[in-house]
Motif scaffolding. Structure first.
Motif, mmCIF file in Angstrom:
data_model
loop_
_atom_site.group_PDB
_atom_site.id
_atom_site.type_symbol
_atom_site.label_atom_id
_atom_site.label_comp_id
_atom_site.label_asym_id
_atom_site.label_seq_id
_atom_site.Cartn_x
_atom_site.Cartn_y
_atom_site.Cartn_z
ATOM 1 N N ALA A 176 2.188 0.770 32.230
ATOM 2 C CA ALA A 176 2.862 2.049 31.793
ATOM 3 C C ALA A 176 1.844 3.066 31.381
ATOM 4 O O ALA A 176 1.660 4.434 31.560
ATOM 5 C CB ALA A 176 4.139 1.773 30.851
ATOM 6 N N VAL A 177 1.167 2.660 30.009
ATOM 7 C CA VAL A 177 -0.034 3.625 29.716
ATOM 8 C C VAL A 177 -0.843 3.845 30.669
ATOM 9 O O VAL A 177 -1.496 5.146 30.622
ATOM 10 C CB VAL A 177 -0.589 2.701 28.399
ATOM 11 N N GLY A 178 -1.346 2.830 31.500
ATOM 12 C CA GLY A 178 -2.512 3.235 32.611
ATOM 13 C C GLY A 178 -2.025 4.297 33.433
ATOM 14 O O GLY A 178 -2.585 5.197 33.976
ATOM 15 N N ASP A 179 -0.726 4.317 33.817
ATOM 16 C CA ASP A 179 -0.094 4.979 34.887
ATOM 17 C C ASP A 179 0.214 6.399 34.202
ATOM 18 O O ASP A 179 0.476 7.231 35.073
ATOM 19 C CB ASP A 179 1.262 4.532 35.469
ATOM 20 N N GLY A 180 0.245 6.243 33.036
ATOM 21 C CA GLY A 180 0.388 7.765 32.125
ATOM 22 C C GLY A 180 1.905 8.018 31.880
ATOM 23 O O GLY A 180 2.496 8.868 31.751
ATOM 24 N N LEU A 181 2.771 6.764 32.115
ATOM 25 C CA LEU A 181 4.090 6.958 32.001
ATOM 26 C C LEU A 181 4.368 7.281 30.296
ATOM 27 O O LEU A 181 5.289 7.883 29.944
ATOM 28 C CB LEU A 181 4.955 5.620 32.416
ATOM 29 N N THR A 182 3.499 6.736 29.600
ATOM 30 C CA THR A 182 3.551 6.944 28.025
ATOM 31 C C THR A 182 2.051 6.700 27.638
ATOM 32 O O THR A 182 1.265 6.201 28.214
ATOM 33 C CB THR A 182 4.355 5.703 27.522
ATOM 34 N N ASN A 183 1.983 7.827 26.405
ATOM 35 C CA ASN A 183 0.436 7.719 25.811
ATOM 36 C C ASN A 183 0.355 6.997 24.680
ATOM 37 O O ASN A 183 -0.651 6.271 24.498
ATOM 38 C CB ASN A 183 0.097 9.193 25.711
ATOM 39 N N VAL A 184 1.164 6.897 23.818
ATOM 40 C CA VAL A 184 1.377 5.950 22.540
ATOM 41 C C VAL A 184 2.784 5.204 22.643
ATOM 42 O O VAL A 184 3.852 5.889 22.722
ATOM 43 C CB VAL A 184 1.437 6.867 21.429
ATOM 44 N N CYS A 185 2.602 3.977 22.932
ATOM 45 C CA CYS A 185 3.627 3.137 23.234
ATOM 46 C C CYS A 185 3.808 2.014 22.453
ATOM 47 O O CYS A 185 2.897 1.115 21.884
ATOM 48 C CB CYS A 185 3.633 2.562 24.556
ATOM 49 N N LEU A 186 5.012 1.977 21.897
ATOM 50 C CA LEU A 186 5.338 0.457 20.839
ATOM 51 C C LEU A 186 5.703 -0.629 21.737
ATOM 52 O O LEU A 186 6.542 -0.167 22.771
ATOM 53 C CB LEU A 186 6.280 1.162 19.860
ATOM 54 N N VAL A 187 5.354 -1.634 21.590
ATOM 55 C CA VAL A 187 5.766 -2.757 22.273
ATOM 56 C C VAL A 187 6.313 -3.935 21.197
ATOM 57 O O VAL A 187 5.684 -4.179 20.361
ATOM 58 C CB VAL A 187 4.555 -3.670 23.172
ATOM 59 N N LEU A 188 7.590 -4.414 21.474
ATOM 60 C CA LEU A 188 8.108 -5.359 20.671
ATOM 61 C C LEU A 188 8.901 -6.389 21.331
ATOM 62 O O LEU A 188 9.445 -6.614 22.370
ATOM 63 C CB LEU A 188 9.364 -4.562 20.077
ATOM 64 N N LYS A 189 8.676 -7.790 20.632
ATOM 65 C CA LYS A 189 9.575 -8.835 20.989
ATOM 66 C C LYS A 189 9.919 -9.241 19.752
ATOM 67 O O LYS A 189 9.123 -9.629 18.486
ATOM 68 C CB LYS A 189 8.489 -9.995 21.569
#
Lengths: 440, 117
Positions: free
Chosen positions: A147-160
């Motif tokens: 998603a970041v690579g595709d430009g869908l988001t620039n600063v992205c939180l990832v959670l589990k």
């Protein structure tokens, strides 16, 4: 529209795709962990929702990012594999009502939606992209990377996040019913523990290659040792108990040849990372850890339990995908953090990788050599689920921390931490990330 | 002649130092020990941890075993009474029955004269 699972097109699950188009252009920067607990005590501030909010805030703070700068959120909505809210139990309305709710009252208690998080983290004012990477952090990382690579988001939180409830694991939910629909009926009918499939593969592995269960002991001892140096982990925080060869040898069987310690301990926890572009990462507080590739295994076994042949074929294929997309070979790996919960498939993963040149059937002999963090061939420096409890997160946290130089007492010293691979869970069905100190 | 009594103690949910804590205090264990009982632990904790926990409370134990090893304990020690104390039906009571041990729940044990002066 409610957040959806990531589309198939976001995963790199085929061989022959070439170098990942975003190789070195996406980076992990911030890390946030909640405290761990064995089980939920019913209080508001220890619910899985509360732990998740805490981890996300820590990840932002760690990266030096303000909440308004975050525009993406990728999470895993399922927060258990075996602790389902018992149908006969009353819902904990005092806790549920103390948060902003979604349509599902168990949201934030025994599951987690992106919508629940956004309703309860008003500081996240600019999140425009939400996506689910189901089941594991490994999956969510693949989605966030793409998603970041595709430009869908620039600063992205990832959670589990994980919840665990009072009572026995795997005894609730569908397993508590008189009848079960579909394929699980066949497995559950016979009361096979969750580790039984891996135990069968391990039994066949020992038969084929002339190995024995006790040859796992050095790996188990090493994993617990490493885990006891992970301050974020359960064993470190609550029960700093080492494992000895004797402890391992005399544990009771759960599904022979898998014993008690061949199973990870279910816990409560939340782990979060902040992902961004390599360019944006330059301005953040921590050293960027660049992502060279992500890869997935989506193989489906012919029958209920994958055979050893299927396992070996798939781990070899996964390794080819990992290396091809990252533009590296096995020789480039500084260390590995493949999944270990169940520990008896860790050797399948690293044999598939050809880590340090090992071939199929050689991992248990490899375990008899120096696999410590001080040596030239570190195995599972995170300690994994065996060393820190069931989260499927430690492997990634450790990979990032090692490369950032923030692994503390757990830092690998026999090698320079430059390139690592982490991921899982299963040999058939998993997601993998290649981490690097440099973007190229 | 005094009966020789062997007591096997589960830890979690049974002893006060367990996770979760149980009804049997370490002082009660000390009292039983002072009466000449053969005392040991039988838990899912690693054997090394079982020994460490009791040592930390200055209690010398005769054995530390996993749940499935109660028959080995019976073979190793001669006694008139063998009793396992634990909090789980599946992991304590059933293992005790299978090994031909008597069984007590922690609250029963805490009230039993064995553990009182």
């Amino acid at each position: 529209m409610a957040t959806q699972n990531a589309p198939q097109s976001m995963y790199r699950s085929e061989e022959g795709l070439g170098i990942w188009e975003h190789r070195g252009k996406v980076a992990a920067v911030g890390i946030g962990h909640s405290p761990t607990e064995r089980r939920w005590d019913g209080h508001r501030d220890t619910s899985v929702g509360a732990l998740s909010i805490l981890a996300l805030r820590k990840a932002m703070e760690d990266a030096g990012v303000t909440p308004d700068q975050v525009d993406g959120l990728v999470i895993t909505p399922v927060t258990t594999t075996g602790a389902f809210w018992p149908e006969e139990d009353p819902l904990p309305w005092d806790v549920i009502k103390s948060y902003n709710q979604t349509d599902d009252p168990l949201d934030g208690i025994a599951k987690l939606s992106a919508e629940w998080l956004l309703k309860n983290m008003p500081e996240l004012t600019n999140v425009k992209y939400t996506q689910y990477g189901p089941t594991c952090m490994s999956n969510a990382l693949n989605v966030a990377s793409q998603a970041v690579g595709d430009g869908l988001t620039n600063v992205c939180l990832v959670l589990k996040a994980w919840h665990n409830l009072p009572g026995r694991y795997y005894q609730s939910g569908p397993n508590a019913h008189d009848t079960i629909q579909g394929t699980p009926a066949i497995r559950t009918l016979w009361g096979a523990p969750a580790c039984s499939g891996t135990a069968l593969q391990f039994a066949e592995y020992c038969r084929k290659y002339g190995k024995t269960h006790d040859m796992m002991a050095p790996f188990m001892i090493n994993s617990r040792r490493n885990g006891l140096m992970m301050p974020e982990g359960y064993w470190y925080q609550h029960r700093p108990e080492e494992l000895t060869a004797e402890d391992y040898e005399y544990a009771r069987w759960i599904a022979k040849p898998a014993n008690l310690f061949d199973n990870d301990i279910p816990i409560m926890m939340a782990g979060a990372y902040l992902f961004t572009t390599a360019e944006r990462a330059k301005d953040m507080k921590q050293k960027p850890v660049y992502i060279l590739n992500h890869a997935s295994s989506e193989a489906i076994p012919r029958s209920l339990t994958p055979t050893l042949d299927e396992v070996e074929a798939e781990t070899a294929s996964t390794a080819r995908k990992i290396y091809e997309g990252a533009g590296i070979t096995a020789a480039d790996l500084s260390f590995e953090n493949m999944y270990d919960g169940f520990p008896q498939f860790h050797q399948f993963h690293i044999e598939g990788l050809g880590y340090r040149g090992i071939k199929f059937g050689e991992a248990l002999d490899f375990y008899q050599t120096d696999i410590s963090i001080e040596g030239p061939n570190p195995v599972s420096p995170s300690g994994g689920n065996i060393g820190a409890g069931r989260s499927r997160v430690w492997l990634h946290t450790d990979s990032i921390q090692q490369i950032q130089g923030r692994a503390g007492a757990r830092a690998v010293t026999g090698v320079k931490p430059e390139i690592a691979v982490s991921g899982g869970p299963m040999p058939l069905g998993g997601n993998y990330t290649v981490w690097s100190a440099t973007p190229d | 002649m005094t009966k020789r009594i062997l007591i096997s103690l589960d830890i979690d949910g049974t002893l006060e130092v367990g996770d979760p804590p149980g009804d049997l205090t370490m002082e009660m264990v000390r009292i039983a020990k002072s009466k000449g009982f053969i005392i040991g632990t039988c838990s899912d904790r690693p054997l090394s941890t079982q020994r460490k926990i009791l040592t930390q409370h200055d209690i010398e134990i005769e054995f530390a075993v996993s749940k499935h090893m109660l028959p080995d304990v019976k073979e190793q020690f001669e006694a008139d009474v063998y009793c396992h104390i634990g909090d789980r039906d599946d992991l304590d009571r059933q293992y005790a029955i299978k090994a031909d041990f008597d069984f007590m729940w922690p609250d029963e044990a805490a009230a039993h004269h064995w553990f009182h002066k």
